[in-house]
Enzyme design. Sequence first.
Site, short mmCIF file in Angstrom:
data_model
loop_
_atom_site.label_atom_id
_atom_site.label_comp_id
_atom_site.label_asym_id
_atom_site.label_seq_id
_atom_site.Cartn_x
_atom_site.Cartn_y
_atom_site.Cartn_z
N ARG A 118 28.21 27.56 46.47
CA ARG A 118 28.48 28.52 47.55
C ARG A 118 27.18 29.23 47.91
O ARG A 118 26.23 29.25 47.12
CB ARG A 118 29.50 29.57 47.09
CG ARG A 118 30.73 29.04 46.38
CD ARG A 118 31.76 28.46 47.33
NE ARG A 118 32.26 29.42 48.29
CZ ARG A 118 33.17 30.34 48.05
NH1 ARG A 118 33.69 30.45 46.84
NH2 ARG A 118 33.59 31.15 49.00
N LYS A 142 42.76 35.90 40.64
CA LYS A 142 43.21 35.78 42.03
C LYS A 142 44.65 35.29 42.11
O LYS A 142 45.12 34.93 43.20
CB LYS A 142 42.28 34.83 42.79
CG LYS A 142 40.83 35.33 42.85
CD LYS A 142 39.87 34.29 43.38
CE LYS A 142 38.42 34.76 43.19
NZ LYS A 142 37.45 33.67 43.44
N PRO A 198 40.53 36.88 50.22
CA PRO A 198 40.93 37.55 49.01
C PRO A 198 40.06 37.27 47.81
O PRO A 198 40.02 36.15 47.34
CB PRO A 198 42.33 36.98 48.77
CG PRO A 198 42.34 35.67 49.48
CD PRO A 198 41.17 35.58 50.34
N GLU A 199 39.46 38.27 47.28
CA GLU A 199 38.99 38.21 45.91
C GLU A 199 40.02 38.99 45.10
O GLU A 199 41.06 39.40 45.64
CB GLU A 199 37.57 38.77 45.82
CG GLU A 199 36.62 37.95 46.71
CD GLU A 199 35.15 38.20 46.48
OE1 GLU A 199 34.78 38.60 45.37
OE2 GLU A 199 34.37 37.99 47.42
#
Length: 259
Positions: A248, A52, A2-3
């Site tokens: 990331r 989010k 999920p973004e």
Amino acid sequence: MPEGHVVHRLARDLAADLGGRRLTVSSPQGRFTAEAARVDGTVLRHTEAYGKHLFVGLSSDDEIHVHLGMQGKWLRVADPARPALPQVRLRLATEAVAWDLIAPARCELLTEAAVEDLVRGLGPDPLRSDTDAEAAVAALRAAPGAIGAALLDQSVVSGVGNVFRNEALHAVGIAPKRPCRELSTSEARALWAELRRMMAQAVEDGRIVTVDATDRAAVPEAEARKVYKQQRCRDCGTPVVTSTVGGRTAYHCPREQPG
DNA sequence: GGGTAATGTGGAA
DNA sequence: TCCACCTTACCCA
């Protein structure tokens, strides 16, 4: 996985199924049992997505706060008589339909004041209509370090994850390691506009498709992005470069995103 | 059937 | 910077 687009889509879908309805609330997995008992039988007043974070407002004035983390997901169960899987943290059910929450990073009851505190710590969300574009542009330009890191920092902008940051930076021709302070106002404006466009499209599609396609639903998942997890840039065929930015994996096209 | 990565985050080191 | 967390999906055998 999920973004922000997933969370906004969920807010919409949960409201459509459960809005104004009296809920049967349970926690088959057991880690939300006391809270579920507290709000069992309340009416769902509203749902809201911010970044989010998902908030489910109830007639008891409690808010259920859910953050899906990396693995969380909601499953729509068309037959609420069917028992939930044992790993379901939270089930919200009416007589017509149930929604099951699996593997969330966070699921808790908050007061409205606590929700306000939490939201205050989030940067502007490209998917919300109540955000100030110029404030978002200023925040991006003022952030410390690289733009690729700033985009993942939820206190700078909220709702952007690793796919959107890489695809949006590619779309506007900015390398992820470019320092924020080097970005011109017009670059930051273009980036913000691209985030808004790309993320809104993803809410409608229910997935992130950044390649050009007549039939967006038919694009295979592995081919849906221009640089994210791609061997070659889907615009120009140049080999995609990977690096670590903001902790990331970042992906960019060295030809279209110089610097 | 096992091993691993994953669109995220926060706390320890 | 690393690791733990929660679970699934996909790869390999």
